[in-house]
Design a protein around this motif. Structure first.
Motif, PDB file in Angstrom:
ATOM      1  N   THR A  59       0.835  -1.205   0.000  1.00  0.00           N
ATOM      2  CA  THR A  59       0.000   0.000   0.000  1.00  0.00           C
ATOM      3  C   THR A  59       0.872   1.259   0.000  1.00  0.00           C
ATOM      4  O   THR A  59       0.536   2.251   0.655  1.00  0.00           O
ATOM      5  CB  THR A  59      -0.957   0.028   1.217  1.00  0.00           C
ATOM      6  N   GLY A  60       1.983   1.222  -0.735  1.00  0.00           N
ATOM      7  CA  GLY A  60       2.805   2.404  -0.894  1.00  0.00           C
ATOM      8  C   GLY A  60       3.606   2.792   0.321  1.00  0.00           C
ATOM      9  O   GLY A  60       4.030   3.952   0.446  1.00  0.00           O
ATOM     10  N   THR A  61       3.860   1.855   1.227  1.00  0.00           N
ATOM     11  CA  THR A  61       4.577   2.165   2.465  1.00  0.00           C
ATOM     12  C   THR A  61       5.959   2.753   2.183  1.00  0.00           C
ATOM     13  O   THR A  61       6.375   3.732   2.814  1.00  0.00           O
ATOM     14  CB  THR A  61       4.718   0.906   3.337  1.00  0.00           C
ATOM     15  N   SER A  62       6.683   2.167   1.227  1.00  0.00           N
ATOM     16  CA  SER A  62       8.032   2.659   0.921  1.00  0.00           C
ATOM     17  C   SER A  62       7.991   4.091   0.399  1.00  0.00           C
ATOM     18  O   SER A  62       8.869   4.906   0.713  1.00  0.00           O
ATOM     19  CB  SER A  62       8.709   1.745  -0.109  1.00  0.00           C
TER      20      SER A  62
ATOM     21  N   ASP B 154      17.554   1.343   0.929  1.00  0.00           N
ATOM     22  CA  ASP B 154      18.492   0.794  -0.042  1.00  0.00           C
ATOM     23  C   ASP B 154      18.557   1.682  -1.284  1.00  0.00           C
ATOM     24  O   ASP B 154      17.947   2.753  -1.337  1.00  0.00           O
ATOM     25  CB  ASP B 154      18.155  -0.659  -0.391  1.00  0.00           C
ATOM     26  N   ILE B 155      19.298   1.236  -2.284  1.00  0.00           N
ATOM     27  CA  ILE B 155      19.546   2.043  -3.472  1.00  0.00           C
ATOM     28  C   ILE B 155      18.255   2.380  -4.223  1.00  0.00           C
ATOM     29  O   ILE B 155      18.161   3.380  -4.930  1.00  0.00           O
ATOM     30  CB  ILE B 155      20.543   1.317  -4.404  1.00  0.00           C
ATOM     31  N   ASN B 156      17.218   1.532  -4.061  1.00  0.00           N
ATOM     32  CA  ASN B 156      15.938   1.780  -4.717  1.00  0.00           C
ATOM     33  C   ASN B 156      14.936   2.491  -3.809  1.00  0.00           C
ATOM     34  O   ASN B 156      13.758   2.600  -4.132  1.00  0.00           O
ATOM     35  CB  ASN B 156      15.341   0.459  -5.208  1.00  0.00           C
ATOM     36  N   GLY B 157      15.401   2.955  -2.644  1.00  0.00           N
ATOM     37  CA  GLY B 157      14.528   3.701  -1.736  1.00  0.00           C
ATOM     38  C   GLY B 157      13.659   2.820  -0.855  1.00  0.00           C
ATOM     39  O   GLY B 157      12.706   3.288  -0.246  1.00  0.00           O
TER      40      GLY B 157
ATOM     41  N   SER C  72      12.977   0.160   2.392  1.00  0.00           N
ATOM     42  CA  SER C  72      13.500  -0.159   3.722  1.00  0.00           C
ATOM     43  C   SER C  72      12.414  -0.837   4.549  1.00  0.00           C
ATOM     44  O   SER C  72      11.272  -0.966   4.107  1.00  0.00           O
ATOM     45  CB  SER C  72      13.968   1.120   4.429  1.00  0.00           C
ATOM     46  N   SER C  73      12.786  -1.226   5.752  1.00  0.00           N
ATOM     47  CA  SER C  73      11.799  -1.765   6.693  1.00  0.00           C
ATOM     48  C   SER C  73      11.295  -0.674   7.622  1.00  0.00           C
ATOM     49  O   SER C  73      10.658  -0.957   8.628  1.00  0.00           O
ATOM     50  CB  SER C  73      12.405  -2.917   7.502  1.00  0.00           C
ATOM     51  N   GLY C  74      11.595   0.590   7.280  1.00  0.00           N
ATOM     52  CA  GLY C  74      11.100   1.698   8.071  1.00  0.00           C
ATOM     53  C   GLY C  74      11.689   1.722   9.469  1.00  0.00           C
ATOM     54  O   GLY C  74      12.881   1.457   9.679  1.00  0.00           O
ATOM     55  N   ASN C  75      10.839   2.026  10.447  1.00  0.00           N
ATOM     56  CA  ASN C  75      11.299   2.169  11.834  1.00  0.00           C
ATOM     57  C   ASN C  75      11.271   0.863  12.616  1.00  0.00           C
ATOM     58  O   ASN C  75      11.379   0.880  13.848  1.00  0.00           O
ATOM     59  CB  ASN C  75      10.418   3.193  12.561  1.00  0.00           C
ATOM     60  N   LEU C  76      11.139  -0.246  11.935  1.00  0.00           N
ATOM     61  CA  LEU C  76      10.989  -1.542  12.606  1.00  0.00           C
ATOM     62  C   LEU C  76      12.058  -1.763  13.665  1.00  0.00           C
ATOM     63  O   LEU C  76      11.760  -2.062  14.830  1.00  0.00           O
ATOM     64  CB  LEU C  76      11.029  -2.673  11.574  1.00  0.00           C
ATOM     65  N   LEU C  77      13.328  -1.643  13.299  1.00  0.00           N
ATOM     66  CA  LEU C  77      14.420  -1.987  14.206  1.00  0.00           C
ATOM     67  C   LEU C  77      14.757  -0.865  15.181  1.00  0.00           C
ATOM     68  O   LEU C  77      15.711  -0.976  15.944  1.00  0.00           O
ATOM     69  CB  LEU C  77      15.655  -2.386  13.398  1.00  0.00           C
ATOM     70  N   GLN C  78      13.965   0.211  15.163  1.00  0.00           N
ATOM     71  CA  GLN C  78      14.091   1.223  16.204  1.00  0.00           C
ATOM     72  C   GLN C  78      13.139   0.945  17.354  1.00  0.00           C
ATOM     73  O   GLN C  78      13.121   1.678  18.347  1.00  0.00           O
ATOM     74  CB  GLN C  78      13.833   2.609  15.611  1.00  0.00           C
ATOM     75  N   VAL C  79      12.384  -0.140  17.229  1.00  0.00           N
ATOM     76  CA  VAL C  79      11.484  -0.575  18.297  1.00  0.00           C
ATOM     77  C   VAL C  79      11.725  -2.039  18.650  1.00  0.00           C
ATOM     78  O   VAL C  79      11.690  -2.423  19.815  1.00  0.00           O
ATOM     79  CB  VAL C  79      10.006  -0.385  17.882  1.00  0.00           C
ATOM     80  N   PHE C  80      11.998  -2.845  17.618  1.00  0.00           N
ATOM     81  CA  PHE C  80      12.134  -4.297  17.801  1.00  0.00           C
ATOM     82  C   PHE C  80      13.578  -4.752  17.617  1.00  0.00           C
ATOM     83  O   PHE C  80      14.383  -4.087  16.947  1.00  0.00           O
ATOM     84  CB  PHE C  80      11.268  -5.046  16.790  1.00  0.00           C
TER      85      PHE C  80
END
Length: 374
Positions: free
Chosen positions: A12-15, A41-44, A46-54
């Motif tokens: 749903t357009g998250t990236s 990454d080079i294509n823009g 990512s997993s977003g803020n995932l690893l800033q919480v988990f």
């Protein structure tokens, strides 16, 4: 502090949203919104803020309470009254997020289930080694509706926004404008939405040729080349070609089924602009149907481009081809394997055989040394 969680979900357009937010973090700070920076990454993508919480524990994701406190502290130090976090992986871990933050507000997008199903299939080819051709029943499950239902059931009535993911339903005419409307900041940032920063198309679906190329390669162990191949094919698919894997006669049957499921969902949960979305769903027509077939000529063209791409180590790839892939049985389209092998240069072949000869000589030398010392 208000905690706003954008959960996607997937496809749903998250990236695209994350790319725009990352490109306008300073502007968001001025509006009192702290959006933590994260890698792309080079294509823009990512997993977003995932690893800033988990934290990752094998295949599991576990909340790190220290990380939670860190992002809250940084938001306070930046004098923000809102913390915004975004990751499509959050949609599977609402319980953990509520436990970590207490009260949260969720923003999620509802994509038409048939579009979601085909886009998810494309994603499974990209990142999850899918090798099967696309198939769909006349009355398939709407997995994205089921995911949203679970999210809504975990939240109080007024603590979520479900918004249609369709260009004809976006407030302001596009996804970024719509998301800013959901945040309540559109009037303040509308002039930035078309500024070119963070506005390129992100994580587009593969073209049908690239889809079939990757599906064929998913039969093999690509080692560390899997990410390289995906990155290459993603960059080669930026035109965002629109096509359907569902034959037109089946499309109408499946559409009718999904439309009923959407109406049932909308009766239980509040969906923004739902009347307009239902009307759009009823009027949907299929994109041009494309058969899942790749010609030998198209295979050669894509293979040559891939082998000449910047990050491709042809020698290790040829080594995999010689030592692993050629020994496999029951390969789909086995003629492609011979074609791929033929695309390597004489230099790469020479280096491979020299290395193989060196290993054999080294092994033979060790055996002779053992015999002379025994």
């Amino acid at each position: 502090m208000k905690i706003i969680i954008h959960v996607g979900p997937s496809k749903t357009g998250t990236s695209a949203i994350q790319n725009w937010l990352s490109s306008h973090q300073k502007n968001l700070l001025e509006l009192g919104i702290y959006y933590p920076p994260h890698r792309v990454d080079i294509n823009g993508i990512s997993s977003g803020n995932l690893l800033q919480v988990f934290d990752r524990d094998g295949d599991e994701l576990i909340v790190n309470n220290q990380k939670v406190q860190d992002v809250l502290t940084k938001a306070s130090l930046n004098k923000c009254d809102r913390l915004l976090l975004s990751s499509e992986f959050f949609s599977e871990h609402i319980d953990a997020l509520i436990g970590a933050f207490g009260s949260v507000e969720v923003i999620a997008y509802l994509r038409y289930p048939l579009e979601f199903t085909q886009s998810s299939y494309n994603q499974s080819i990209k990142r999850h080694r899918q090798t099967n051709r696309f198939g769909i029943r006349m009355k398939p499950q709407a997995f994205n509706l089921e995911r949203l239902e679970k999210i809504c059931n975990k939240l109080a009535n007024n603590s979520y926004q479900i918004r249609p993911y369709h260009k004809e339903c976006f407030e302001g005419g596009n996804l970024i404008a719509d998301f800013c409307q959901a945040l309540g900041i559109y009037d303040s940032v509308s002039y930035m939405i078309g500024d070119g920063k963070g506005s390129r198309q992100i994580n587009t679906s593969y073209t049908i040729e690239n889809l079939e190329f990757k599906r064929w390669f998913n039969q093999f162990n690509l080692a560390n080349h899997a990410k390289t191949l995906d990155t290459f094919l993603q960059s080669e698919s930026q035109t965002g070609e629109q096509y359907s894997l569902v034959k037109p006669e089946l499309f109408e049957i499946v559409k009718s089924h999904f439309n009923e499921l959407i109406k049932e969902f909308a009766k239980k949960y509040k969906v923004y602009n739902v009347e307009r979305f239902i009307q759009v769903c009823q009027n949907l027509s299929p994109n041009p149907y494309k058969e899942q077939f790749l010609s030998e000529n198209d295979f050669k063209v894509i293979a040559d481009k891939f082998l000449s791409a910047r990050d491709v180590d042809q020698l290790t790839l040829f080594t995999l081809y010689m030592n692993d892939w050629k020994k496999m049985d029951n390969i789909e389209r086995p003629e492609f394997l011979d074609i791929f092998g033929s695309r390597f240069s004489l230099n790469i072949r020479f280096r491979f055989y020299i290395k193989a000869m060196y290993r054999r000589m080294k092994k033979l030398f060790r055996l002779l040394l053992l015999k002379t010392t025994s």
